[in-house]
Write an enzyme that holds these catalytic residues in place. Structure first.
Site, short mmCIF file in Angstrom:
data_model
loop_
_atom_site.label_atom_id
_atom_site.label_comp_id
_atom_site.label_asym_id
_atom_site.label_seq_id
_atom_site.Cartn_x
_atom_site.Cartn_y
_atom_site.Cartn_z
N GLU A 172 0.80 -1.24 0.00
CA GLU A 172 0.00 0.00 0.00
C GLU A 172 0.83 1.28 0.00
OE1 GLU A 172 -2.79 -0.43 3.26
OE2 GLU A 172 -3.67 -2.23 2.42
N ASN A 213 1.89 -5.25 -3.06
CA ASN A 213 0.51 -5.59 -2.72
C ASN A 213 -0.28 -4.31 -2.43
OD1 ASN A 213 -1.45 -7.72 -1.91
ND2 ASN A 213 -1.23 -6.88 0.15
N HIS A 249 -10.68 -6.28 -1.79
CA HIS A 249 -11.71 -6.09 -0.75
C HIS A 249 -12.90 -5.41 -1.43
CE1 HIS A 249 -9.16 -7.32 2.57
NE2 HIS A 249 -8.21 -6.51 2.15
N GLU A 279 -6.39 -10.73 -0.94
CA GLU A 279 -7.16 -10.43 0.29
C GLU A 279 -8.66 -10.39 0.00
OE1 GLU A 279 -5.58 -7.06 2.44
OE2 GLU A 279 -3.50 -7.60 2.01
N ASP A 281 -12.45 -10.42 -0.15
CA ASP A 281 -13.72 -10.56 0.58
C ASP A 281 -14.75 -9.65 -0.08
OD1 ASP A 281 -12.92 -8.07 1.69
OD2 ASP A 281 -12.54 -8.89 3.68
#
Ligand SMILES: *[C@@H]1O[C@H](CO)[C@@H](O)[C@H](O)[C@H]1NC(C)=O
Ligand SMILES: *[C@@H]1O[C@H](CO)[C@@H](O)[C@H](O)[C@H]1NC(C)=O
Ligand SMILES: *[C@@H]1O[C@H](CO)[C@@H](O)[C@H](O)[C@H]1NC(C)=O
Ligand SMILES: *[C@@H]1O[C@H](CO)[C@@H](O)[C@H](O)[C@H]1NC(C)=O
Ligand SMILES: *[C@@H]1O[C@H](CO)[C@@H](O)[C@H](O)[C@H]1NC(C)=O
Ligand SMILES: *[C@@H]1O[C@H](CO)[C@@H](O)[C@H](O)[C@H]1NC(C)=O
Ligand SMILES: *[C@@H]1O[C@H](CO)[C@@H](O)[C@H](O)[C@H]1NC(C)=O
Length: 371
Positions: A172, A213, A249, A279, A281
């Site tokens: 990030e 990432n 996400h 990641e 979801d």
């Protein structure tokens, strides 16, 4: 991640592609590799579809839950074939005092994972967040901060040498508009902190895949373009970068289309790096309706399909698998139910929809032999 204020849009597509999850579920379960699993063997099915793994993040506080541990390790590597420690390899956990290292929490996840034939994505070495007090409150000049970064990476990557399929080396570092994030690294070292981190990781474990990432780089746009430029820039400097992690996400009903996820992944792989969904979801507003949960199944399946479609997308990781341990409600008030299983370990329709994507791809000879 997208702002929590973004509202869910339509749920009209609900269940269209996976109209009969219960019936489908049975047929998938029957064909799953391990008949003792109560759910489809997602990792085995992913591998049959040409991926390296289907995995999950986990965290130390939930490991003592026996039912959770059964799903995580007991059914491995059939259900999950890969694990990511959500917090215990971050800087505040691994170097809580300067040059005093603690691997207890990380080892408690990585060791049983390896023992259960899972692979590990290790996470992470450099981030603006979850840094220890000594690091954030210190006043460092450029040379000192560089040596702190190099020392941290040499020690942590050295400890896990040979155990990590991949490391998220830098996490990030970009703003949504594509500029570098102002943080303790960038503000003192400048953009050079990124090649310095990758070089230190490469020296400490020549066999681990080294990843950048980030979130909001899952479809074309300023931030994804900036991440691509970062990859190109590192490669032009002769710095090894092997992969880009697309956090993913998502919000139910607002996930990028299949075409845009595929095109975005291909833009990265064209630069000579692999990609992974790191990641995943899909959060919905709570209390969730059946329609939202059905839309969620479609959304999970879209991202699984994108990875299957792209040569060079190596696998998918969900950001934990049971709603009782999801980070979502604590971070996005009013949202939740983001994971594959509800708080009682009952599989949601997304488990069957993902399994169906992998099964269809495995049945397709062309896809099956693509790697
Ligand atoms: C099936 O899963 C069980 C429980 O994890 C495990 O003990 C067993 O070895 C697995 N069987 C096969 C054939 O993989
Ligand atoms: C190392 O980390 C573990 C897990 O968080 C913690 O229980 C333990 O107290 C730490 N050890 C030291 C010496 O701080
Ligand atoms: C992992 O396996 C090794 C070797 O069999 C064993 O010594 C160790 O205790 C195991 N660790 C865990 C956490 O299962
Ligand atoms: C990009 O976004 C950052 C963070 O929100 C902001 O500080 C910066 O001014 C923006 N830069 C441009 C050129 O828009
Ligand atoms: C810090 O030092 C590194 C290595 O010499 C250099 O690449 C970088 O540009 C320096 N940063 C600043 C802000 O001077
Ligand atoms: C889990 O099961 C308990 C007991 O049956 C029930 O009260 C609770 O509502 C369930 N929770 C969910 C999220 O399904
Ligand atoms: C099978 O693979 C081919 C070639 O990649 C593709 O064009 C086709 O759409 C696939 N069919 C299915 C059912 O996935």
């Amino acid at each position: 991640m997208k702002a929590p204020s973004q509202l869910l849009t339509t749920t009209l597509l609900v269940g269209a592609a996976f109209a009969a999850p219960a019936r489908h579920y049975k047929s998938v379960a029957k064909r799953a590799a391990n008949s003792s699993l109560p759910v489809p063997a997602l990792n085995k099915l992913a591998q049959a579809a040409g991926l390296k793994y289907f995995g999950t993040a986990t965290d130390n506080p939930e490991l003592p839950n026996a039912e959770y541990s059964q799903y995580l390790f007991g059914y491995a590597p059939q259900l999950f074939g890969q694990v990511t420690p959500a917090n215990s390899q971050k800087w505040d956990a691994t170097e809580p005092e300067q040059n005093v290292f603690n691997y207890t929490g990380g080892d408690a996840i990585i060791q049983p994972a390896l023992n259960h034939s899972m692979i590990a994505r290790c996470h992470n070495l450099n981030w603006y967040n979850q840094n220890p007090e000594w690091l954030t409150s210190g006043t460092w000049d450029n040379a000192t901060l560089i040596s702190i970064l190099q020392n941290h990476i040499a020690n942590v990557v050295g400890h896990y040498k040979g155990q990590c399929y991949a490391w998220d080396v830098v996490n990030e570092a970009l703003n949504d508009n594509g500029t570098y994030r102002s943080d303790l690294w960038y503000d003192t070292i400048g953009p050079a902190f990124i090649p310095i981190a990758f070089q230190a990781a490469a020296a400490a474990d020549p066999n681990a895949k080294l990843y950048y990432n980030d979130y909001n780089i899952e479809s074309p746009g300023a931030k994804s373009t900036a991440a691509q430029q970062l990859v190109s820039s590192l490669k032009a400097q002769g710095i090894r970068i092997d992969g880009v992690g697309l956090q993913s996400h998502f919000i139910g009903g607002e996930t990028p289309t299949l075409d845009s996820q595929v095109a975005n992944m291909q833009a990265f792989t064209a630069l000579g790096v692999e990609v992974a969904v790191t990641e995943l979801d899909v959060r919905v507003s709570t209390p969730a309706t059946d329609a939202e949960i059905a839309q969620q199944a479609t959304d999970y399946a879209t991202t699984a399909q994108a990875c299957v479609n792209v040569e060079g997308c190596v696998g998918l990781t969900v950001w934990d698998f049971d709603d009782q341990y999801s980070w979502v409600p604590g971070t996005f008030p009013g949202y939740g139910a983001a994971d594959l299983f509800d708080a009682n370990f009952t599989a949601k329709p997304a488990v069957a929809s993902i399994a169906q994507v992998f099964q269809s791809a495995a049945a397709n000879a062309t896809k099956h032999t693509r790697r």
